[in-house]
Scaffold this motif. Structure first.
Motif, PDB file in Angstrom:
ATOM      1  N   GLU A 121       0.849  -1.258   0.173  1.00 56.74           N
ATOM      2  CA  GLU A 121       0.055  -0.015   0.103  1.00 56.74           C
ATOM      3  C   GLU A 121       0.905   1.310   0.019  1.00 56.74           C
ATOM      4  OE1 GLU A 121       0.114  -1.011   4.521  1.00 56.74           O
ATOM      5  OE2 GLU A 121       0.887  -1.761   2.640  1.00 56.74           O
ATOM      6  N   HIS A 122       2.036   1.243   0.472  1.00 60.80           N
ATOM      7  CA  HIS A 122       2.981   2.392   0.785  1.00 60.80           C
ATOM      8  C   HIS A 122       3.771   2.848  -0.600  1.00 60.80           C
ATOM      9  CE1 HIS A 122       1.635   3.275   4.672  1.00 60.80           C
ATOM     10  NE2 HIS A 122       1.900   2.193   5.101  1.00 60.80           N
ATOM     11  N   LEU A 123       3.684   2.122  -1.739  1.00 60.38           N
ATOM     12  CA  LEU A 123       4.137   2.474  -2.908  1.00 60.38           C
ATOM     13  C   LEU A 123       3.498   3.757  -3.490  1.00 60.38           C
ATOM     14  CD1 LEU A 123       6.677   2.177  -4.671  1.00 60.38           C
ATOM     15  CD2 LEU A 123       5.412   0.314  -6.109  1.00 60.38           C
ATOM     16  N   TYR A 124       2.179   3.620  -3.248  1.00 57.78           N
ATOM     17  CA  TYR A 124       1.345   4.671  -3.535  1.00 57.78           C
ATOM     18  C   TYR A 124       1.575   5.378  -4.587  1.00 57.78           C
ATOM     19  CZ  TYR A 124      -2.361   7.293  -1.197  1.00 57.78           C
ATOM     20  OH  TYR A 124      -3.728   7.977  -1.046  1.00 57.78           O
ATOM     21  N   GLY A 125       1.631   6.728  -4.656  1.00 57.54           N
ATOM     22  CA  GLY A 125       1.801   7.561  -5.802  1.00 57.54           C
ATOM     23  C   GLY A 125       3.118   7.245  -6.705  1.00 57.54           C
ATOM     24  N   ALA A 126       4.082   6.512  -6.014  1.00 57.01           N
ATOM     25  CA  ALA A 126       5.215   6.280  -6.712  1.00 57.01           C
ATOM     26  C   ALA A 126       5.004   4.984  -7.847  1.00 57.01           C
ATOM     27  CB  ALA A 126       6.434   5.705  -5.873  1.00 57.01           C
ATOM     28  N   HIS A 127       3.863   4.489  -7.719  1.00 56.21           N
ATOM     29  CA  HIS A 127       3.245   3.476  -8.799  1.00 56.21           C
ATOM     30  C   HIS A 127       3.521   4.213 -10.185  1.00 56.21           C
ATOM     31  CE1 HIS A 127       2.371  -0.257  -6.869  1.00 56.21           C
ATOM     32  NE2 HIS A 127       1.422   0.478  -6.113  1.00 56.21           N
ATOM     33  N   PHE A 128       3.193   5.699 -10.373  1.00 55.28           N
ATOM     34  CA  PHE A 128       2.856   6.152 -11.528  1.00 55.28           C
ATOM     35  C   PHE A 128       4.108   7.107 -11.817  1.00 55.28           C
ATOM     36  CE2 PHE A 128      -1.226   5.613  -9.237  1.00 55.28           C
ATOM     37  CZ  PHE A 128      -1.693   4.542  -9.980  1.00 55.28           C
ATOM     38  N   ALA A 129       4.739   6.791 -12.961  1.00 57.07           N
ATOM     39  CA  ALA A 129       5.985   7.243 -13.425  1.00 57.07           C
ATOM     40  C   ALA A 129       5.695   8.661 -13.812  1.00 57.07           C
ATOM     41  CB  ALA A 129       6.589   6.519 -14.639  1.00 57.07           C
ATOM     42  N   GLY A 130       6.362   9.812 -13.380  1.00 54.49           N
ATOM     43  CA  GLY A 130       6.033  11.141 -14.047  1.00 54.49           C
ATOM     44  C   GLY A 130       5.031  11.778 -13.269  1.00 54.49           C
ATOM     45  N   ARG A 131       4.578  11.163 -12.387  1.00 48.95           N
ATOM     46  CA  ARG A 131       3.423  11.848 -11.399  1.00 48.95           C
ATOM     47  C   ARG A 131       4.118  12.323 -10.148  1.00 48.95           C
ATOM     48  NH1 ARG A 131      -1.562   9.907 -13.385  1.00 48.95           N
ATOM     49  NH2 ARG A 131      -1.321   9.598 -15.702  1.00 48.95           N
ATOM     50  N   ASP A 132       3.207  12.438  -8.942  1.00 51.54           N
ATOM     51  CA  ASP A 132       3.606  12.986  -7.877  1.00 51.54           C
ATOM     52  C   ASP A 132       4.939  12.316  -7.190  1.00 51.54           C
ATOM     53  OD1 ASP A 132       2.335  10.947  -6.649  1.00 51.54           O
ATOM     54  OD2 ASP A 132       0.834  12.319  -5.900  1.00 51.54           O
ATOM     55  N   GLY A 133       4.780  10.982  -7.577  1.00 53.11           N
ATOM     56  CA  GLY A 133       5.992   9.966  -6.825  1.00 53.11           C
ATOM     57  C   GLY A 133       6.001   9.916  -5.465  1.00 53.11           C
ATOM     58  N   LYS A 134       4.621  10.157  -4.821  1.00 48.95           N
ATOM     59  CA  LYS A 134       4.774  10.272  -3.393  1.00 48.95           C
ATOM     60  C   LYS A 134       4.549   8.925  -2.832  1.00 48.95           C
ATOM     61  CE  LYS A 134       1.827  12.010   0.610  1.00 48.95           C
ATOM     62  NZ  LYS A 134       0.877  12.774   0.742  1.00 48.95           N
ATOM     63  N   TYR A 135       5.540   8.375  -1.602  1.00 47.77           N
ATOM     64  CA  TYR A 135       5.361   7.277  -1.240  1.00 47.77           C
ATOM     65  C   TYR A 135       4.409   7.538   0.180  1.00 47.77           C
ATOM     66  CZ  TYR A 135       9.191   5.014  -3.630  1.00 47.77           C
ATOM     67  OH  TYR A 135       9.934   4.515  -4.816  1.00 47.77           O
ATOM     68  N   GLY A 136       3.875   6.299   0.525  1.00 41.93           N
ATOM     69  CA  GLY A 136       2.994   6.486   1.864  1.00 41.93           C
ATOM     70  C   GLY A 136       1.637   6.671   1.597  1.00 41.93           C
ATOM     71  N   TYR A 137       0.835   5.671   1.949  1.00 40.49           N
ATOM     72  CA  TYR A 137      -0.798   5.615   1.870  1.00 40.49           C
ATOM     73  C   TYR A 137      -1.156   6.725   3.148  1.00 40.49           C
ATOM     74  CZ  TYR A 137      -5.628   4.245   2.180  1.00 40.49           C
ATOM     75  OH  TYR A 137      -6.719   4.146   2.250  1.00 40.49           O
ATOM     76  N   ASP A 138      -1.686   7.923   2.720  1.00 37.04           N
ATOM     77  CA  ASP A 138      -1.997   9.059   3.514  1.00 37.04           C
ATOM     78  C   ASP A 138      -2.863   8.591   4.699  1.00 37.04           C
ATOM     79  OD1 ASP A 138      -0.818  10.872   2.089  1.00 37.04           O
ATOM     80  OD2 ASP A 138      -2.504  11.109   0.478  1.00 37.04           O
ATOM     81  N   ARG A 139      -3.687   7.667   4.510  1.00 36.42           N
ATOM     82  CA  ARG A 139      -4.806   7.507   5.650  1.00 36.42           C
ATOM     83  C   ARG A 139      -3.691   6.814   6.878  1.00 36.42           C
ATOM     84  NH1 ARG A 139      -8.054   4.041   7.981  1.00 36.42           N
ATOM     85  NH2 ARG A 139      -7.186   2.142   6.799  1.00 36.42           N
ATOM     86  N   LEU A 140      -2.992   5.988   6.268  1.00 35.32           N
ATOM     87  CA  LEU A 140      -2.204   5.161   7.291  1.00 35.32           C
ATOM     88  C   LEU A 140      -1.007   5.994   7.848  1.00 35.32           C
ATOM     89  CD1 LEU A 140      -2.055   1.865   5.579  1.00 35.32           C
ATOM     90  CD2 LEU A 140      -3.850   2.732   6.845  1.00 35.32           C
ATOM     91  N   MET A 141      -0.788   7.077   7.247  1.00 35.62           N
ATOM     92  CA  MET A 141       0.657   8.006   8.001  1.00 35.62           C
ATOM     93  C   MET A 141       0.181   8.969   8.707  1.00 35.62           C
ATOM     94  SD  MET A 141       3.083   6.542   5.986  1.00 35.62           S
ATOM     95  CE  MET A 141       4.304   7.382   6.279  1.00 35.62           C
ATOM     96  N   THR A 142      -1.032   9.415   8.821  1.00 37.42           N
ATOM     97  CA  THR A 142      -1.516  10.452   9.672  1.00 37.42           C
ATOM     98  C   THR A 142      -1.432  10.000  11.229  1.00 37.42           C
ATOM     99  OG1 THR A 142      -3.156  11.804  10.570  1.00 37.42           O
ATOM    100  CG2 THR A 142      -3.831   9.859   9.725  1.00 37.42           C
TER     101      THR A 142
END
Length: 410
Positions: free
Chosen positions: A226-247
């Motif tokens: 779940e924490h690869l998250y935004g980094a799945h998508f090349a050229g996008r935000d590249g953000k690691y970490g599922y927000d709901r779990l990180m808060t």
């Protein structure tokens, strides 16, 4: 269908033929937590697990409370439903004895690092030469071929490397290990799964296989599910970490008299909750309109949730959430688990009776087959079954006597 071993079922093996793993013989050359937890699960379900220990025994035999020397609490937790033999693999006769056992085994699982196993002359090639149908499962810290290969690794090391400690840092501001051997126990599930998959494969091919279970790679895969998250998508935000779990706001919520674990999740859940507490502003807030918006504003949402939950007692919230069909539960502490009504109803905690130790509390095997739960057996003393297992392997009384006399077995 699970392949049945052609080996005869030994009289001393702790299983019933009705169990799904009956007839499968596993040589367990692991220690501490990972391997023993994996083989305990398979032993509970009928496999004949033969724990091969050094003359000093698994180190967990001396970890934690031990009313009897060598039967420490940490050992009891992951070594039931097995037999134990003690071999000094530094001695050539013990290594040859192990190879004799290999000839009649279905699986050998080993946590000895590859270079050390090779130095003993017990690498996969040697083992398969004695039994081409043998399934060899190697559990170690790092996959072969990488720069970390062959390095020692324990749970703490893997938790740090795979991102677990950083997850706690994101929530608390300080990197911490999870207060459980999460890497060892998760990788034990990988190892048990590897054994089962390899048995299915052998049923088709007739051949054994060598399976590698590297902790670091396994736990990185586990963490990033779940924490690869935004980094799945090349050229996008590249953000690691599922927000709901990180808060930091995601936690058991304080109530008027304790804590409750509540999780409104769907649009319907949140609408019902806000209506229950009369929070019209949040109900109409565009930040909380759907799951995508709620995830982007999860800190604010959970802070509002926590403020509402603090105003009523736990039992009242549990009743309300049941009525609204919102997932919720009390927060159990370790000492609460034995009296949890769900666990009590299923007889989750059971007692094994030992002539020397008396009653020993253990957890019941979790899986049920046709509504039946297997009956585990008491964890073995060091070398308790050495003579029994060697006889089953076809060694003569004189050969066994020589092994015991020379200290190659005990």
């Amino acid at each position: 269908m699970m392949e049945r071993s052609t080996n005869p079922q030994p009289d001393g093996a702790p299983q019933s033929c009705a169990l799904p793993m009956a007839g499968i013989r596993i040589l367990d050359m692991t220690s501490v937590m990972l391997g023993p937890y994996a083989t305990q699960m398979l032993g509970d379900y009928g496999a004949d697990v033969i724990k091969i220990e050094s003359p000093s025994g698994d180190t967990t035999r001396r970890t934690g409370p031990q009313p009897e020397p060598g039967m420490g609490a940490a050992f009891i937790g992951v070594n039931r439903s097995k037999r134990s033999i003690a071999l000094d693999l530094k001695k050539a006769p013990a290594r040859e004895t192990l190879l004799t056992l290999v000839e009649r085994a279905d699986v050998l699982i080993c946590s000895i690092r590859p270079q050390k196993l090779d130095a003993l002359g017990l690498n996969p090639g040697v083992l398969h030469a004695r039994n081409p149908r043998l399934i060899i499962v190697s559990v170690h810290g790092f996959a072969q071929g990488g720069p970390y290969a062959g390095q020692p690794a324990y749970d703490d090391i893997i938790q740090g490397l795979c991102g677990f400690a950083a997850l706690t840092e994101a929530q608390t501001g300080e990197p911490l290990y999870f207060p459980t051997v999460a890497a060892d126990k998760t990788c034990a599930l990988f190892a048990a799964q590897a054994i089962l998959m390899a048995l299915v494969g052998r049923a088709r091919s007739g051949k054994g296989v060598h399976v590698e279970v590297p902790m670091f790679e396994a736990m990185t895969s586990f963490t990033l599910a779940e924490h690869l998250y935004g980094a799945h998508f090349a050229g996008r935000d590249g953000k690691y970490g599922y927000d709901r779990l990180m808060t930091r706001a995601r936690r058991p919520y304080r109530t008027a008299d304790g804590y409750v674990c509540a999780l409104p999740y769907t649009d319907v859940h949140w609408r019902r909750f806000f209506e229950e507490v009369g929070d019209t502003a949040s109900l109409q807030d565009p930040r909380f309109r759907n799951i995508a918006q709620r995830t982007r504003h999860i800190d604010a949402l959970y802070s509002i949730l926590g403020a509402h939950l603090a105003r009523r007692p736990t039992e009242e919230w549990l009743a309300v959430c049941r009525q609204l069909d919102i997932p919720a539960a009390r927060m159990n502490r370790l000492e609460d688990l034995e009296s949890d009504p769900q666990l009590v109803a299923g007889g989750f905690f059971m007692r094994l009776v030992d002539p020397a130790l008396g009653e020993v509390k253990v957890t019941r095997p979790v899986l049920r087959f046709d509504a039946q739960t297997p009956q585990p057996t008491m964890p073995p003393r060091l070398g308790q079954h050495t003579i029994e297992v060697l006889r089953e392997a076809g060694l003569s009384p004189l050969e066994i006597e020589h092994l015991l006399h020379d200290g190659a077995a005990m």
